[in-house]
Design a protein around this motif. Structure first.
Motif, PDB file in Angstrom:
ATOM      1  N   ALA A 106       5.171   7.457   5.904  1.00  0.00           N
ATOM      2  CA  ALA A 106       4.436   7.219   7.141  1.00  0.00           C
ATOM      3  C   ALA A 106       3.798   5.837   7.127  1.00  0.00           C
ATOM      4  O   ALA A 106       3.841   5.106   8.117  1.00  0.00           O
ATOM      5  N   GLN A 107       3.223   5.477   5.966  1.00  0.00           N
ATOM      6  CA  GLN A 107       2.548   4.176   5.876  1.00  0.00           C
ATOM      7  C   GLN A 107       3.556   3.043   6.051  1.00  0.00           C
ATOM      8  O   GLN A 107       3.285   2.065   6.747  1.00  0.00           O
ATOM      9  N   LEU A 151       1.142   7.038  -6.349  1.00  0.00           N
ATOM     10  CA  LEU A 151       0.081   8.033  -6.482  1.00  0.00           C
ATOM     11  C   LEU A 151       0.564   9.422  -6.057  1.00  0.00           C
ATOM     12  O   LEU A 151      -0.237  10.274  -5.669  1.00  0.00           O
ATOM     13  N   GLN A 152       1.861   9.647  -6.123  1.00  0.00           N
ATOM     14  CA  GLN A 152       2.458  10.965  -5.868  1.00  0.00           C
ATOM     15  C   GLN A 152       2.241  11.445  -4.453  1.00  0.00           C
ATOM     16  O   GLN A 152       2.003  12.614  -4.219  1.00  0.00           O
ATOM     17  N   ALA A 153       2.302  10.517  -3.488  1.00  0.00           N
ATOM     18  CA  ALA A 153       2.192  10.925  -2.093  1.00  0.00           C
ATOM     19  C   ALA A 153       3.371  10.356  -1.317  1.00  0.00           C
ATOM     20  O   ALA A 153       3.201   9.434  -0.521  1.00  0.00           O
ATOM     21  N   PRO A 154       4.598  10.855  -1.556  1.00  0.00           N
ATOM     22  CA  PRO A 154       5.756  10.231  -0.932  1.00  0.00           C
ATOM     23  C   PRO A 154       5.768  10.350   0.595  1.00  0.00           C
ATOM     24  O   PRO A 154       6.188   9.417   1.280  1.00  0.00           O
ATOM     25  N   ASP A 155       5.273  11.491   1.122  1.00  0.00           N
ATOM     26  CA  ASP A 155       5.279  11.629   2.583  1.00  0.00           C
ATOM     27  C   ASP A 155       4.340  10.626   3.236  1.00  0.00           C
ATOM     28  O   ASP A 155       4.669  10.003   4.243  1.00  0.00           O
ATOM     29  N   VAL A 156       3.154  10.442   2.629  1.00  0.00           N
ATOM     30  CA  VAL A 156       2.228   9.444   3.158  1.00  0.00           C
ATOM     31  C   VAL A 156       2.830   8.052   3.034  1.00  0.00           C
ATOM     32  O   VAL A 156       2.662   7.207   3.922  1.00  0.00           O
ATOM     33  N   PHE A 204       0.933   4.288  -2.579  1.00  0.00           N
ATOM     34  CA  PHE A 204       0.878   5.713  -2.227  1.00  0.00           C
ATOM     35  C   PHE A 204       2.002   6.464  -2.923  1.00  0.00           C
ATOM     36  O   PHE A 204       1.805   7.578  -3.422  1.00  0.00           O
ATOM     37  N   LEU A 247       0.836  -1.189   0.000  1.00  0.00           N
ATOM     38  CA  LEU A 247       0.000   0.000   0.000  1.00  0.00           C
ATOM     39  C   LEU A 247       0.875   1.245   0.000  1.00  0.00           C
ATOM     40  O   LEU A 247       0.572   2.241  -0.684  1.00  0.00           O
TER      41      LEU A 247
END
Lengths: 115, 510, 110, 83
Positions: D57-58, D49-54, D46, D42
């Motif tokens: 964290a994930q 989907l261009q959400a490296p900070d998330v 992420f 997941l």
């Protein structure tokens, strides 16, 4: 293009989690079910913010021209992940305490509180 | 300072709660004093906000603005997080602060030091912060965060007595259901964000068109909040939780349930007020009737005093659902009996907090003195604890809606309002009240009447003072209800029922 | 001032203080009637002791569970069913949540 | 279909497979490891989907820490699910 694939996966994850809550009897399995619902919701949030061809919203000086991926859903997801860990840890702690008292993790046998 | 009262009422118990274990390392007395200071501060801040809101209208507090009263320009896009306190939110805050002021001093004397008193006080403070946040916020995602804060704090409070096997069991079940409802709430918020790109409650409310996605989000909101508000048939966690939590802390759990109800009203009246039809209202009414009847019958079957009171508390939630549900059904036509029912349902929130709170304090006193709550073993306590017996009697009569106590004052509004909507509703509500009177007469007889038994332990005076405060409140609200109804309940009911446009214009300007 | 002591209920009003005055009047009347009764009751004699079918009862306590025995017995099928409903099984509780969710979705989308 | 879309599709399909495994496996240890793998996949999704900070964290909190807590709980209780 990926179309609606992330959203389909979200629906699958949430449905799988809810099914786990109803069908599985082991308390740790129930917590896994909660985790699946949570990942489904998180994936939904991140997919919402995605803009095709966008750049990540983490630059102080963003390259000009390109559209930016929406930052708000990502912030929400970060919060949601942290909250999820807290709830998971709390539930597992209770499960361990219940096991210590009853010697089982079977939901059918943990029914002192009824009626 | 006073310009920041709404945020301080949330921030002080939150940060102060985290500081409590550190201060406990210094000295236990400092910790006790600290907790009392926090609760007093919240009381003062909430009182200040309430006076301001009831005299001058909605208070919008914008976080991160140059000037906290700065609102967005007309037609603008609200980018900052806001606290929006209207009359209903201020009323909810008053209930919360009142119960906290009663519960915390009693808890200081009730909880034994070796049984995790510091932990319980910390969690109580966090729960208080979460409840205040839910009552004051004007932002959907913040509402979710505070919802989760209350879920975690409440469940940790329910289950912190880990040496019993029943408390962790209740906590696990409650936490599981709370987690699911919280996640579905977040999913609903995400739906609305995906549709409109905003999280501000007022702004989303203006944009709502009633599309399929909006309706799906409404369904998720309803499911999540009805669960947290303990409406039948998803109320199963509530008697477990109320019954197994330390009885003094059950007061805060009752307020937690009520603030979930408040969230439900906020979603239905303010967020979806523009597009709602009567179907949802009838659903709320039906679930209210089911809740009161089922819980009253279950209370009749109980042998544990704490669990009996817990079922009594759940049945009262049915009355609130019924009253406000009738208001919801009649929202489009706006007949005057709809407002009467709304007033009854909202007034009943305050009355329920007082009466159920007093009953739980009586349970705490009985448990402290006899070490058991089983009605088969209790009896004759009225000789040794006459004051507790009197308080229990007053609270039971108020809960069963016997005039001239406060329960009757709100129930007669619910009866009259729902009778005009449909006589069957009022008939069920009256019959349930009679059943509840029978239930609590039995509980009183079982615990307090009978041959004299020896009582060695005295009830500590802070608990008796807390009980006295609640009993005086019950009598005052019962004997002169008009003053409170005019000053607080009617504005709160109108803020929900008629005040949607005021709420929206206060936030968005114009 | 009249607003403070009564609340409008749409079709009438509820004024607790008037109710209390009336209640006091009824109580005084009841005490008057009671005081005109015959005084045959004597303290300290066998009149104070409880009897059951002519037998002396040693511990004359009626437990809470014996109160409304008839009502509980008549309602037994209903109460048993309701208690069975509160089964304590977390799977069933989650199932009820799904049922409510399905009902709400159907109602709202219809 | 670009490389990016293919990678995302493959990742998401593997997420679903790992989730199903986490539910159906009767050995709790295996189920928890499947959940951890699902969390990592997941996080990759992420990232895509261009959400490296998330994603960070994930991976750190959502996958690693959660799995550790689950393993601790299983170690304190029992490994097999009841029949």
């Amino acid at each position: 293009m990926i179309g609606n694939l992330p959203f389909v996966v979200c629906v699958i994850l949430v449905a799988l989690g809810l099914w786990t809550l109803v069908a599985k009897r082991n308390l740790i399995k129930l917590v896994i079910g909660i985790g699946l619902i949570e990942s489904g919701v998180n994936l939904f949030l991140v997919s919402l913010g995605y803009v095709h061809g966008g750049i990540p919203p983490i630059y102080t000086y963003a390259p000009s021209g390109a559209p930016m991926v929406l930052p708000t859903p990502q912030a929400l997801t970060l919060t949601s992940i942290v909250i999820g860990v807290a709830t998971t840890a709390l539930m597992l702690a209770f499960a361990v305490v219940i096991y210590r008292h009853k010697g089982t993790l079977d939901a059918r046998k943990i029914r002192d509180l009824r009626g | 300072m006073s310009a920041h009262a709404p945020i301080l009422a949330i921030a002080v118990p939150l940060l102060g709660g985290f500081a409590t274990p550190l201060l406990a390392k210094l000295h236990k007395r400092i910790r006790d004093l600290w907790v009392l200071l926090i609760v007093l501060f919240v009381g003062v801040a909430v009182g200040y906000v309430a006076v301001h809101v009831f005299t001058q209208g909605i208070w919008v507090y914008v976080l991160g603005a140059r000037h906290p009263q700065e609102t967005v320009v007309s037609g603008g896009f609200p980018i900052r997080i806001m606290l929006v306190v209207d009359a209903m939110g201020a009323f909810m805050g008053v209930i919360t602060a009142l119960m906290a002021l009663v519960a915390f001093p009693a808890a200081l004397k009730y909880l034994p030091e070796e049984e995790g008193k510091t932990l319980a006080l910390t969690l109580g403070s966090l729960l208080l912060a979460g409840i205040m946040g839910m009552a004051y916020t004007g932002d959907l995602f913040n509402f979710f965060v505070f919802l989760e804060v209350t879920s975690i704090a409440a469940c940790a409070l329910i289950g912190f007595r880990t040496w019993t096997s029943r408390a962790p069991e209740a906590a696990f079940k409650t936490m599981l259901l709370f987690s699911v409802s919280g996640l579905l709430f977040l999913l609903a918020v995400a739906f609305l964000y995906g549709e409109y790109g905003a999280l501000n409650l007022a702004y989303v409310s203006v944009l709502l068109r009633g599309s399929a996605v909006d309706r799906l989000a409404l369904a998720l909101f309803l499911g999540a909040l009805l669960m947290k508000a303990a409406a039948a048939p998803v109320h199963f966690w509530a008697p477990d939780a109320y019954g197994e939590a330390p009885a003094v802390k059950a007061l805060l759990l009752v307020v937690n349930t009520q603030v979930s109800l408040y969230g439900l009203w906020r979603v239905l009246f303010t967020l979806y007020g523009g597009i709602l039809d009567t179907t949802v209202g009838w659903l709320v009414v039906a679930m209210g009737l089911l809740t009161m009847v089922v819980a009253a019958f279950m209370a009749l079957a109980q042998t544990d005093l704490g669990r009996l009171v817990a079922y009594g508390a759940v049945s009262q939630i049915g009355y609130m659902l019924l009253g406000v549900g009738v208001g919801l059904v009649t929202m489009s036509g706006r007949p005057d009996y709809g407002l009467v029912a709304m007033k009854g349902g909202i007034f009943h929130m305050l009355n329920d907090a007082l009466t159920v709170g007093l009953l739980f304090l009586c349970v705490a006193a009985v448990e402290l003195v006899k070490g058991t709550r089983d009605l088969r073993e209790l009896g004759g306590l009225g000789h040794g604890l006459p004051e507790v017996a009197l308080f229990f009697l007053v609270a039971s009569l108020a809960l069963a809606g016997i005039p001239p106590l406060n329960g009757f004052a709100s129930k007669i509004l619910i009866y009259e309002g729902s009778f005009r909507a449909s006589p069957i509703l009022a008939a069920v509500a009256v019959l349930t009240s009679i059943l509840l009177l029978a239930v609590f007469a039995r509980a009183f007889q079982g615990a307090f009447l009978g041959p004299r038994v020896n009582v060695e332990v005295r009830v500590p005076w802070p608990i008796l003072v807390s009980m006295g405060v609640l009993a005086v409140g019950i009598l005052i609200l019962g004997l002169v209800p008009g003053f409170f109804v005019e000053a607080m309940v009617t504005p709160a009911a109108k803020a929900l029922w008629l005040g949607r446009s005021l709420y929206l214009s206060a936030v968005l300007g114009g | 001032m009249t607003e403070a002591i009564k609340i409008e209920t749409g079709q009438g009003y509820w004024a607790p203080l008037i109710f209390v005055v009336a209640l006091l009047g009824v109580l005084i009347l009841a005490v008057l009637i009671w005081s005109r009764g015959r005084r045959e009751y004597k303290r300290g004699t066998e009149q104070e002791l409880p009897f059951l079918s002519g037998e002396k009862v040693e511990n004359p306590r009626v437990g809470a569970l014996h109160l409304y025995w008839g009502l509980a017995e008549a309602l037994r099928p209903l109460l048993e069913r309701l208690r069975g409903w509160h089964s304590g099984n977390i799977n069933e509780y989650a199932g009820w949540f799904l049922v409510i969710l399905a009902v709400v979705v159907l109602l709202v989308l219809a | 279909m670009t490389v990016w879309a293919a990678m995302l599709t493959a990742t998401l399909i593997m997420v679903v497979i790992a989730s199903v495994l986490a539910v159906v496996l009767r050995d709790l240890l295996a189920a928890v490891l499947a959940l951890g793998a699902q969390g990592l996949l997941l996080s990759l999704a992420f990232y895509l989907l261009q959400a490296p900070d998330v994603a960070i964290a994930q991976a750190g909190v959502g996958a690693a820490l959660t799995t550790a807590i689950f393993l601790l709980a299983i170690w304190k209780t029992r490994r097999k699910e009841e029949e």
